[in-house]
Design a protein around this motif. Structure first.
Motif, PDB file in Angstrom:
ATOM      1  N   PRO A  53      -7.093  -5.256  -6.549  1.00 39.46           N
ATOM      2  CA  PRO A  53      -5.954  -4.625  -5.868  1.00 39.46           C
ATOM      3  C   PRO A  53      -6.383  -3.792  -4.652  1.00 39.46           C
ATOM      4  O   PRO A  53      -5.699  -3.790  -3.629  1.00 39.46           O
ATOM      5  N   SER A  54      -7.513  -3.117  -4.735  1.00 37.46           N
ATOM      6  CA  SER A  54      -7.944  -2.293  -3.600  1.00 37.46           C
ATOM      7  C   SER A  54      -8.356  -3.170  -2.414  1.00 37.46           C
ATOM      8  O   SER A  54      -8.093  -2.824  -1.260  1.00 37.46           O
ATOM      9  N   PHE A  55      -8.963  -4.322  -2.687  1.00 42.62           N
ATOM     10  CA  PHE A  55      -9.313  -5.232  -1.590  1.00 42.62           C
ATOM     11  C   PHE A  55      -8.054  -5.871  -1.013  1.00 42.62           C
ATOM     12  O   PHE A  55      -7.938  -6.045   0.195  1.00 42.62           O
ATOM     13  N   ASN A  60      -3.809  -6.338   3.328  1.00 43.07           N
ATOM     14  CA  ASN A  60      -2.463  -6.024   3.816  1.00 43.07           C
ATOM     15  C   ASN A  60      -2.539  -5.199   5.102  1.00 43.07           C
ATOM     16  O   ASN A  60      -1.773  -5.424   6.040  1.00 43.07           O
ATOM     17  N   GLN A  61      -3.473  -4.241   5.153  1.00 35.78           N
ATOM     18  CA  GLN A  61      -3.656  -3.447   6.368  1.00 35.78           C
ATOM     19  C   GLN A  61      -4.101  -4.343   7.525  1.00 35.78           C
ATOM     20  O   GLN A  61      -3.648  -4.170   8.657  1.00 35.78           O
ATOM     21  N   ALA A  62      -4.986  -5.290   7.223  1.00 33.81           N
ATOM     22  CA  ALA A  62      -5.451  -6.221   8.263  1.00 33.81           C
ATOM     23  C   ALA A  62      -4.297  -7.045   8.795  1.00 33.81           C
ATOM     24  O   ALA A  62      -4.176  -7.266  10.004  1.00 33.81           O
ATOM     25  N   GLU A  63      -3.418  -7.489   7.893  1.00 33.98           N
ATOM     26  CA  GLU A  63      -2.263  -8.275   8.317  1.00 33.98           C
ATOM     27  C   GLU A  63      -1.342  -7.443   9.204  1.00 33.98           C
ATOM     28  O   GLU A  63      -0.854  -7.916  10.230  1.00 33.98           O
ATOM     29  N   GLU A  64      -1.113  -6.181   8.825  1.00 32.23           N
ATOM     30  CA  GLU A  64      -0.238  -5.316   9.615  1.00 32.23           C
ATOM     31  C   GLU A  64      -0.817  -5.064  11.011  1.00 32.23           C
ATOM     32  O   GLU A  64      -0.087  -5.047  11.994  1.00 32.23           O
ATOM     33  N   GLU A  65      -2.134  -4.878  11.078  1.00 32.39           N
ATOM     34  CA  GLU A  65      -2.748  -4.549  12.371  1.00 32.39           C
ATOM     35  C   GLU A  65      -2.986  -5.765  13.253  1.00 32.39           C
ATOM     36  O   GLU A  65      -2.749  -5.730  14.449  1.00 32.39           O
ATOM     37  N   PHE A  66      -3.451  -6.867  12.650  1.00 29.89           N
ATOM     38  CA  PHE A  66      -3.843  -8.028  13.436  1.00 29.89           C
ATOM     39  C   PHE A  66      -2.933  -9.237  13.274  1.00 29.89           C
ATOM     40  O   PHE A  66      -3.061 -10.198  14.022  1.00 29.89           O
ATOM     41  N   VAL A  88     -16.968  -2.081  -1.723  1.00 26.30           N
ATOM     42  CA  VAL A  88     -17.780  -3.222  -2.152  1.00 26.30           C
ATOM     43  C   VAL A  88     -18.747  -2.792  -3.251  1.00 26.30           C
ATOM     44  O   VAL A  88     -18.962  -3.526  -4.215  1.00 26.30           O
ATOM     45  N   SER A  89     -19.306  -1.594  -3.142  1.00 22.78           N
ATOM     46  CA  SER A  89     -20.210  -1.088  -4.187  1.00 22.78           C
ATOM     47  C   SER A  89     -19.472  -0.940  -5.499  1.00 22.78           C
ATOM     48  O   SER A  89     -19.983  -1.312  -6.560  1.00 22.78           O
ATOM     49  N   GLU A  90     -18.258  -0.418  -5.439  1.00 23.16           N
ATOM     50  CA  GLU A  90     -17.436  -0.252  -6.635  1.00 23.16           C
ATOM     51  C   GLU A  90     -17.102  -1.625  -7.250  1.00 23.16           C
ATOM     52  O   GLU A  90     -17.198  -1.805  -8.462  1.00 23.16           O
ATOM     53  N   LEU A  91     -16.737  -2.580  -6.410  1.00 23.56           N
ATOM     54  CA  LEU A  91     -16.383  -3.911  -6.902  1.00 23.56           C
ATOM     55  C   LEU A  91     -17.599  -4.634  -7.495  1.00 23.56           C
ATOM     56  O   LEU A  91     -17.451  -5.381  -8.467  1.00 23.56           O
TER      57      LEU A  91
END
Length: 94
Positions: A53-55, A60-66, A88-91
């Protein structure tokens, strides 16, 4: 939302296949993303991270910006390098 993520990933993987033919190999089951607010840095990460979910929130942020136009040719994620490395470390521990 899921359809948009699939479209972004499909475009990113298509672009990565093109760059792989030019010598930038990406291991099977991974894909490249470009991360950064100003200076973009390339990371190769496992496809399994897409289930997080965090990724997905970053996507979603990438879609909104780009939208679906990613200036780096691959999937571009608009967050700091440090935040991305922490995620990435957490995942990778999960």
């Amino acid at each position: 939302m899921t359809m948009a993520i699939r479209q972004m990933l499909r475009r990113s993987l298509s672009n990565e296949r093109r760059s792989a033919s030019s010598g930038d190999e990406i291991p099977k089951g991974h894909f490249a993303v470009y991360v950064g607010e100003n200076e973009k840095k390339r990371f190769v990460i496992p496809v399994s991270y897409l289930n997080s979910p965090s990724f997905q929130e970053l996507l979603n942020q990438a879609e909104e910006e780009f939208g679906f136009h990613h200036p780096m040719g691959g999937l571009t994620i608009p967050c700091s390098h440090d935040l991305f490395i922490d995620l990435v470390s957490e995942l990778s521990r999960s």
